[in-house]
Write a protein that holds these residues in place. Structure first.
Motif, mmCIF file in Angstrom:
data_model
loop_
_atom_site.group_PDB
_atom_site.id
_atom_site.type_symbol
_atom_site.label_atom_id
_atom_site.label_comp_id
_atom_site.label_asym_id
_atom_site.label_seq_id
_atom_site.Cartn_x
_atom_site.Cartn_y
_atom_site.Cartn_z
ATOM 1 N N ARG A 39 0.834 -1.195 0.000
ATOM 2 C CA ARG A 39 0.000 0.000 0.000
ATOM 3 C C ARG A 39 0.876 1.255 0.000
ATOM 4 O O ARG A 39 0.556 2.243 -0.666
ATOM 5 C CB ARG A 39 -0.921 -0.013 1.228
ATOM 6 N N GLN A 40 1.969 1.202 0.705
ATOM 7 C CA GLN A 40 2.857 2.358 0.765
ATOM 8 C C GLN A 40 3.410 2.700 -0.617
ATOM 9 O O GLN A 40 3.415 3.863 -1.025
ATOM 10 C CB GLN A 40 4.010 2.097 1.737
ATOM 11 N N ASP A 41 3.846 1.683 -1.359
ATOM 12 C CA ASP A 41 4.420 1.928 -2.682
ATOM 13 C C ASP A 41 3.359 2.318 -3.706
ATOM 14 O O ASP A 41 3.685 2.807 -4.796
ATOM 15 C CB ASP A 41 5.174 0.685 -3.169
ATOM 16 N N ALA A 42 2.082 2.098 -3.377
ATOM 17 C CA ALA A 42 1.004 2.457 -4.301
ATOM 18 C C ALA A 42 0.628 3.923 -4.200
ATOM 19 O O ALA A 42 -0.067 4.450 -5.081
ATOM 20 C CB ALA A 42 -0.223 1.591 -4.021
ATOM 21 N N GLU A 43 1.051 4.609 -3.146
ATOM 22 C CA GLU A 43 0.629 5.984 -2.894
ATOM 23 C C GLU A 43 0.838 6.923 -4.087
ATOM 24 O O GLU A 43 -0.025 7.757 -4.380
ATOM 25 C CB GLU A 43 1.333 6.532 -1.655
ATOM 26 N N PRO A 44 1.969 6.842 -4.810
ATOM 27 C CA PRO A 44 2.174 7.785 -5.932
ATOM 28 C C PRO A 44 1.125 7.664 -7.031
ATOM 29 O O PRO A 44 0.944 8.591 -7.820
ATOM 30 C CB PRO A 44 3.560 7.406 -6.459
ATOM 31 N N TYR A 45 0.410 6.523 -7.109
ATOM 32 C CA TYR A 45 -0.593 6.317 -8.153
ATOM 33 C C TYR A 45 -1.962 6.876 -7.743
ATOM 34 O O TYR A 45 -2.872 6.933 -8.561
ATOM 35 C CB TYR A 45 -0.741 4.824 -8.466
ATOM 36 N N ILE A 46 -2.101 7.237 -6.475
ATOM 37 C CA ILE A 46 -3.414 7.636 -5.951
ATOM 38 C C ILE A 46 -3.569 9.156 -6.010
ATOM 39 O O ILE A 46 -2.747 9.903 -5.484
ATOM 40 C CB ILE A 46 -3.582 7.154 -4.500
ATOM 41 N N GLN A 47 -4.632 9.592 -6.685
ATOM 42 C CA GLN A 47 -4.987 11.013 -6.732
ATOM 43 C C GLN A 47 -6.433 11.156 -6.263
ATOM 44 O O GLN A 47 -7.108 10.157 -5.950
ATOM 45 C CB GLN A 47 -4.811 11.560 -8.159
ATOM 46 N N GLU A 48 -6.894 12.374 -6.237
ATOM 47 C CA GLU A 48 -8.243 12.626 -5.734
ATOM 48 C C GLU A 48 -9.307 11.862 -6.506
ATOM 49 O O GLU A 48 -10.311 11.412 -5.952
ATOM 50 C CB GLU A 48 -8.530 14.129 -5.796
ATOM 51 N N GLU A 49 -9.088 11.706 -7.817
ATOM 52 C CA GLU A 49 -10.101 11.051 -8.649
ATOM 53 C C GLU A 49 -10.023 9.524 -8.602
ATOM 54 O O GLU A 49 -10.862 8.821 -9.188
ATOM 55 C CB GLU A 49 -9.980 11.520 -10.097
ATOM 56 N N THR A 50 -9.019 8.959 -7.950
ATOM 57 C CA THR A 50 -8.884 7.502 -7.873
ATOM 58 C C THR A 50 -10.010 6.905 -7.025
ATOM 59 O O THR A 50 -10.249 7.329 -5.899
ATOM 60 C CB THR A 50 -7.531 7.111 -7.263
ATOM 61 N N GLU A 51 -10.689 5.917 -7.573
ATOM 62 C CA GLU A 51 -11.727 5.213 -6.815
ATOM 63 C C GLU A 51 -11.080 4.149 -5.939
ATOM 64 O O GLU A 51 -10.384 3.260 -6.436
ATOM 65 C CB GLU A 51 -12.730 4.549 -7.764
ATOM 66 N N LEU A 52 -11.296 4.226 -4.655
ATOM 67 C CA LEU A 52 -10.756 3.250 -3.716
ATOM 68 C C LEU A 52 -11.791 2.156 -3.486
ATOM 69 O O LEU A 52 -12.900 2.427 -3.021
ATOM 70 C CB LEU A 52 -10.393 3.930 -2.396
ATOM 71 N N ILE A 53 -11.423 0.936 -3.833
ATOM 72 C CA ILE A 53 -12.366 -0.185 -3.757
ATOM 73 C C ILE A 53 -11.938 -1.101 -2.618
ATOM 74 O O ILE A 53 -10.902 -1.766 -2.683
ATOM 75 C CB ILE A 53 -12.427 -0.951 -5.092
#
Length: 543
Positions: A39-53
């Motif tokens: 999850r930590q390494d995924a942070e750069p891919y996450i922006q406001e518009e990213t849907e978290l499932i």
């Protein structure tokens, strides 16, 4: 760095069928996997518009691939009288009578699903159906689709009488009485084709509606791609355009990899050219592709039309494969030379040996990328087991069939203790893919039922059930998962795009409600499907 459109988290994520191949989260964009890892390494891919499932503790695997099914055929077979393998003779007749009473306006009647083993002991006769409906055609297929039952009106309207020649004597044939008159029981698809082509048994709108329901069903059991192993020609004329419409408007829930269907000897003439035309007509890259020559080279054990090297008990002679020797080899070589894969239905050991010989010829000719698959792989000669690895033949099977019954020994004797030697094929370095053969199956297409049965060699959920011998052929859950993912992707020639969760591959996932590596073996069949994702799009979500 791309922004993830969606990110899956809070579950157990297996990147492959290996128990130690885990990730904490998966990021998706453009229908493909961007990232799988912590999850930590995924942070750069996450922006406001990213849907978290939120997986809510679910267990994610690469999308399950049904490596042998018949969705178009299912739409036809399931559009009429639905029977069950557990029905006895009187229950079947009552179900037929009830359906006809509910739909008196129909001009013809079609049904599917009786148990063919049962009627090995009690032959079917047209008079029983005549007593229910003498003035309209009735055609019913057994659970495997390789035999059937019809009334006198169906035979009369199709022009089938004592002088009508059998399509393939001894293989595709109409059973006859001592006077040569058809009894109403018929064997194999050559006969079924004749009846269906001469009788108006199906309505287009019903088939269209049923096909949509078939794909919804596959989504509900976690299937993201299907090896469509074909249908009778008249079925595909209606069914394939419907699937193409769904593919082009992006409503198709599974990736479909289809074939040209060779079910009768005459079908082989021009089959490769027909396949080439199908590939041109129906093509949406990685969603709808016609890339395989499918050959039905023998029948089934239940109908005694599988081609064995020694006769069935009580029989005087063996059933020959539909094609053998150079007839089969040259057809397969022609397909391989034109860039197509080869898929051969071969259940009996004699038919499987012909698959092995055809594969050898293809490989010796230098076609090493051609995917060659033997469908069902039920009874295999001992010396042919290592040849699956030697000639790179994928052994396809249906795990839901790997359970013991008393009927097998009554039909083939001690050979019943040698059925489905898939563990031996794998130990010899071969590859196994798994499919349902839906709708010509008995237990349904749910992979969880197939997995448990393959692991126990007993009927799913039946701890005390008869074990299909030898127990040494039991498969592991890892092998079963591999058969539904990476090995199935290899069969389709899609191993670089499907079969595992890794960046660059398509975002096809199956999310389970429990971990099959962790649950008690006889509970595997109860594991629910929580979510299905194909190309990054959720196609099913359990409420």
């Amino acid at each position: 760095m791309k922004t993830a459109e969606s990110l899956y988290y809070n579950g157990t994520i297996y990147c492959s069928a290996k128990a130690d191949s885990r990730a904490e989260t998966v990021a998706v964009a453009g229908g493909k996997i961007l990232f799988a890892g912590s999850r930590q390494d995924a942070e750069p891919y996450i922006q406001e518009e990213t849907e978290l499932i939120d997986l809510k503790g679910g267990v994610m695997f690469p999308g399950f691939i049904d490596a042998h099914a018949h969705p178009v055929m299912a739409a036809y077979f399931l559009s009429g009288i639905l029977l069950d393998v557990n029905m006895g003779r009187q229950e079947i007749l009552a179900a037929v009578q009830k359906y006809i009473g509910e739909y008196p306006e129909k001009e013809t009647y079609f049904g599917h699903g009786y148990a063919e083993w049962f009627f090995e002991r009690e032959r079917l006769h047209k008079e029983e159906l005549d007593a229910i409906c003498p003035d309209k055609p009735i055609v019913i297929t057994g659970s495997s689709g390789h035999e059937g039952w019809c009334n006198s009106k169906a035979l009369e309207m199709a022009g089938i009488d004592r002088n009508f020649p059998d399509p393939v004597p001894g293989f595709h044939f109409f059973r006859r009485d001592e006077n040569g008159e058809p009894t109403g029981n018929f064997m194999e698809m050559g006969c079924l084709s004749i009846l269906c082509e001469r009788l108006n048994l199906f309505e287009e709108e019903t088939v269209r509606r049923q096909l949509k329901q078939v794909f919804e069903y596959f989504s509900s059991i976690g299937i993201t791609a299907i090896a469509d192993c074909g249908s009778l020609p008249f079925m595909e004329e209606m069914g394939l355009p419907i699937i193409a419409d769904m593919a082009y408007d992006r409503s198709l829930r599974q990736r479909i990899f289809g074939c040209c269907f060779v079910a009768r000897p005459e079908d082989k003439e021009g089959a490769v050219e027909q396949l080439r035309q199908l590939r041109k007509t129906y093509f949406l890259p990685d969603w709808l592709e016609m890339k395989t020559l499918k050959i039905i080279n023998d029948g089934t054990m239940e109908s005694r039309t599988a081609s064995l090297s020694k006769p069935y008990l009580g029989a005087a002679r063996c059933v020959s494969p539909m094609l053998e020797g150079e007839d089969l080899q040259d057809l397969c070589l022609d397909a391989a030379g034109k860039g197509f894969d080869v898929y051969i239905h071969a259940i009996g050991d004699r038919a499987i040996h012909e698959t092995v010989l055809a594969a050898e010829k293809i490989r010796r000719a230098g076609f090493h990328k051609t995917r060659i698959t033997n469908a069902h792989t039920e009874l295999v000669q001992e010396e042919d087991i290592p040849r699956f690895a030697q000639w790179n033949i994928t052994a396809n099977t249906t795990g839901g069939w790997h359970y013991g019954t008393e009927d097998e020994k009554k039909t083939i004797g001690e050979r019943a203790d040698r059925l489905f030697p898939l563990q031996s094929i794998l130990q010899a370095g071969g590859r196994m893919s798994l499919g349902s053969d839906f709708p010509v199956d008995e237990q349904g297409a749910n992979p969880m039922i197939s997995m448990e049965t393959g692991v126990t060699r007993q009927l799913a959920g039946n701890r005390e059930g008869l074990i299909l011998q030898p127990e040494s052929q039991r498969l592991t859950i890892e092998q079963m998962l591999e058969g539904y993912t990476a090995s199935a992707a290899y069969q389709l020639g899609m191993e670089s795009k499907l079969g595992s969760i890794e960046p660059g591959k398509y975002a096809d996932f199956t999310v389970l409600g429990a971990d099959p590596f962790e649950v008690e073996t006889y509970q595997i069949h109860k594991i629910p499907i929580c979510m299905t994702v194909a190309g990054g799009k959720i196609t099913y979500k359990k409420e």
